[in-house]
Design a protein around this motif. Sequence first.
Motif, PDB file in Angstrom:
ATOM      1  N   UNK A 304       7.987  -5.938 -11.405  1.00 18.88           N
ATOM      2  CA  UNK A 304       7.874  -4.514 -11.054  1.00 18.88           C
ATOM      3  C   UNK A 304       7.320  -3.691 -12.194  1.00 18.88           C
ATOM      4  N   UNK A 305       6.618  -4.331 -13.149  1.00 19.23           N
ATOM      5  CA  UNK A 305       6.123  -3.605 -14.316  1.00 19.23           C
ATOM      6  C   UNK A 305       4.742  -3.017 -14.028  1.00 19.23           C
ATOM      7  N   UNK A 306       4.750  -1.975 -13.231  1.00 19.45           N
ATOM      8  CA  UNK A 306       3.521  -1.318 -12.809  1.00 19.45           C
ATOM      9  C   UNK A 306       3.449   0.078 -13.426  1.00 19.45           C
ATOM     10  N   UNK A 307       2.245   0.503 -13.763  1.00 20.86           N
ATOM     11  CA  UNK A 307       2.043   1.881 -14.214  1.00 20.86           C
ATOM     12  C   UNK A 307       2.379   2.811 -13.048  1.00 20.86           C
ATOM     13  N   UNK A 308       3.376   3.660 -13.217  1.00 20.24           N
ATOM     14  CA  UNK A 308       3.874   4.452 -12.100  1.00 20.24           C
ATOM     15  C   UNK A 308       2.875   5.512 -11.638  1.00 20.24           C
ATOM     16  N   UNK A 309       2.011   5.990 -12.522  1.00 21.77           N
ATOM     17  CA  UNK A 309       0.977   6.929 -12.079  1.00 21.77           C
ATOM     18  C   UNK A 309       0.009   6.234 -11.127  1.00 21.77           C
ATOM     19  N   UNK A 310      -0.369   5.003 -11.459  1.00 22.70           N
ATOM     20  CA  UNK A 310      -1.241   4.242 -10.577  1.00 22.70           C
ATOM     21  C   UNK A 310      -0.524   3.899  -9.271  1.00 22.70           C
ATOM     22  N   UNK A 311       0.753   3.524  -9.382  1.00 24.03           N
ATOM     23  CA  UNK A 311       1.518   3.168  -8.190  1.00 24.03           C
ATOM     24  C   UNK A 311       1.624   4.367  -7.239  1.00 24.03           C
ATOM     25  N   UNK A 312       1.826   5.544  -7.800  1.00 24.97           N
ATOM     26  CA  UNK A 312       1.912   6.744  -6.962  1.00 24.97           C
ATOM     27  C   UNK A 312       0.604   6.993  -6.229  1.00 24.97           C
ATOM     28  N   UNK A 313      -0.511   6.738  -6.903  1.00 23.68           N
ATOM     29  CA  UNK A 313      -1.812   6.883  -6.243  1.00 23.68           C
ATOM     30  C   UNK A 313      -1.950   5.901  -5.081  1.00 23.68           C
ATOM     31  N   UNK A 314      -1.466   4.694  -5.278  1.00 26.30           N
ATOM     32  CA  UNK A 314      -1.533   3.691  -4.210  1.00 26.30           C
ATOM     33  C   UNK A 314      -0.685   4.123  -3.027  1.00 26.30           C
ATOM     34  N   UNK A 315       0.525   4.576  -3.288  1.00 25.60           N
ATOM     35  CA  UNK A 315       1.419   5.032  -2.214  1.00 25.60           C
ATOM     36  C   UNK A 315       0.800   6.207  -1.468  1.00 25.60           C
ATOM     37  N   UNK A 316       0.067   7.056  -2.197  1.00 22.06           N
ATOM     38  CA  UNK A 316      -0.568   8.215  -1.580  1.00 22.06           C
ATOM     39  C   UNK A 316      -1.882   7.871  -0.876  1.00 22.06           C
ATOM     40  N   UNK A 317      -2.312   6.628  -1.004  1.00 19.99           N
ATOM     41  CA  UNK A 317      -3.552   6.218  -0.353  1.00 19.99           C
ATOM     42  C   UNK A 317      -4.808   6.664  -1.065  1.00 19.99           C
ATOM     43  N   UNK A 318      -4.719   6.915  -2.378  1.00 23.47           N
ATOM     44  CA  UNK A 318      -5.889   7.336  -3.149  1.00 23.47           C
ATOM     45  C   UNK A 318      -6.703   6.118  -3.586  1.00 23.47           C
ATOM     46  N   UNK A 319      -7.999   6.330  -3.736  1.00 27.31           N
ATOM     47  CA  UNK A 319      -8.886   5.262  -4.171  1.00 27.31           C
ATOM     48  C   UNK A 319      -8.775   5.058  -5.683  1.00 27.31           C
ATOM     49  N   UNK A 320      -8.743   3.793  -6.104  1.00 27.57           N
ATOM     50  CA  UNK A 320      -8.690   3.435  -7.524  1.00 27.57           C
ATOM     51  C   UNK A 320      -9.972   2.728  -7.919  1.00 27.57           C
ATOM     52  N   UNK A 321     -10.307   2.799  -9.210  1.00 27.90           N
ATOM     53  CA  UNK A 321     -11.431   2.021  -9.730  1.00 27.90           C
ATOM     54  C   UNK A 321     -10.899   0.941 -10.660  1.00 27.90           C
ATOM     55  N   UNK A 322     -11.279  -0.301 -10.369  1.00 29.57           N
ATOM     56  CA  UNK A 322     -10.931  -1.443 -11.207  1.00 29.57           C
ATOM     57  C   UNK A 322     -12.225  -2.046 -11.733  1.00 29.57           C
ATOM     58  N   UNK A 323     -12.610  -1.645 -12.942  1.00 31.00           N
ATOM     59  CA  UNK A 323     -13.891  -2.104 -13.467  1.00 31.00           C
ATOM     60  C   UNK A 323     -15.038  -1.597 -12.613  1.00 31.00           C
ATOM     61  N   UNK A 324     -15.778  -2.512 -11.992  1.00 33.98           N
ATOM     62  CA  UNK A 324     -16.926  -2.140 -11.166  1.00 33.98           C
ATOM     63  C   UNK A 324     -16.575  -2.090  -9.679  1.00 33.98           C
TER      64      UNK A 324
END
Length: 329
Positions: A304-324
């Motif tokens: 469960x060692x996830x960056x909580x800011x990123x996790x919140x974006x995922x829960x909110x359905x926001x798009x993330x960028x992973x490299x390219x």
Amino acid sequence: MSLNLRDVRAAHKRIRHISVATPLIPSMLSGQTGCELLLKLETTQPTRAFKIRGAANAIGSLTDEQKSRGIVCCSTGNHGRAVAFAAKQLGIAATVCLSELVPEAKAGAIEELGANVRRVAHTQEDAALETKRIAAGGVTEISAFDDVEVVAGQATITLELFERRPDLQNIIIPLSGGGLAGGMAFAAKQMQPRVRVVGVSMERGAGMYEAVRAGKPVEVEEYPSLADALGGGIGADNRITFDLCRKYLDDIVLVSEKEIYNAMRVAFQQDGIVTEGAGAVCHAALLAGKLKLEGATAFVVSGANVDMKMFQKIINGETLRLGDVEVGP
């Protein structure tokens, strides 16, 4: 070096003062799968990931002289945190080598436990080379996966599973270097040969999958991933985990970043679990229709060692960028 079930049982006794026997709970997804689905919550370990089992067993097996010289490891994050935690409990100096791909949140958590963190170049292989260099000076290396004591520690999860549910028909496990999946699969096949054991990894940079497919350890390119804890190769001189995975895993399934993203959301929404990407890959394989399951099935929710800011974006359905790559719902 060989592994046997006695090693696993001895490890279970050795680590019980540092790690915990984690809960096995029913998943709300059982009704959608046609089977009884159970979740082994390694997220409840003191370091929020299964790695504490192997680290505690390996460090607890050292001689007093080895402990006095200190320890070193390379890690994608969770192993380093486990080594730092166990070392602090035992009063041992620890150095953890991390690549630039390891999230800052994981590096910070390791430093908070008192370990010396070395950031090394770009890849996990670079971090491994720095670890070897430090170990050559007399410090003991604690392998992230390819060590019989580490593997025996991770395999203790299987003992706990069968103690609770000897009727398990399937065990689904996140797969990286093979310490967890290989160790658990070995123990499972010794205890219940008919149980089906499946490893799950991400599509890009799945080191053990590529090695098993090639019939030998191979180099893999590393990419940013939601399942960052599964990154890196298995080592050209792999002694233990390659053979364990090749012999005892019944199948290996790969999941995409989008499927991992979706699984992290569903695991939270349906099962109330905060999990990093690596801990959600079993959910991802199920939701993507890549697992055909019958009977009682256990998923290992590995961390469960996830960056909580990123996790919140995922829960909110926001798009993330992973490299390219852009990843979203």
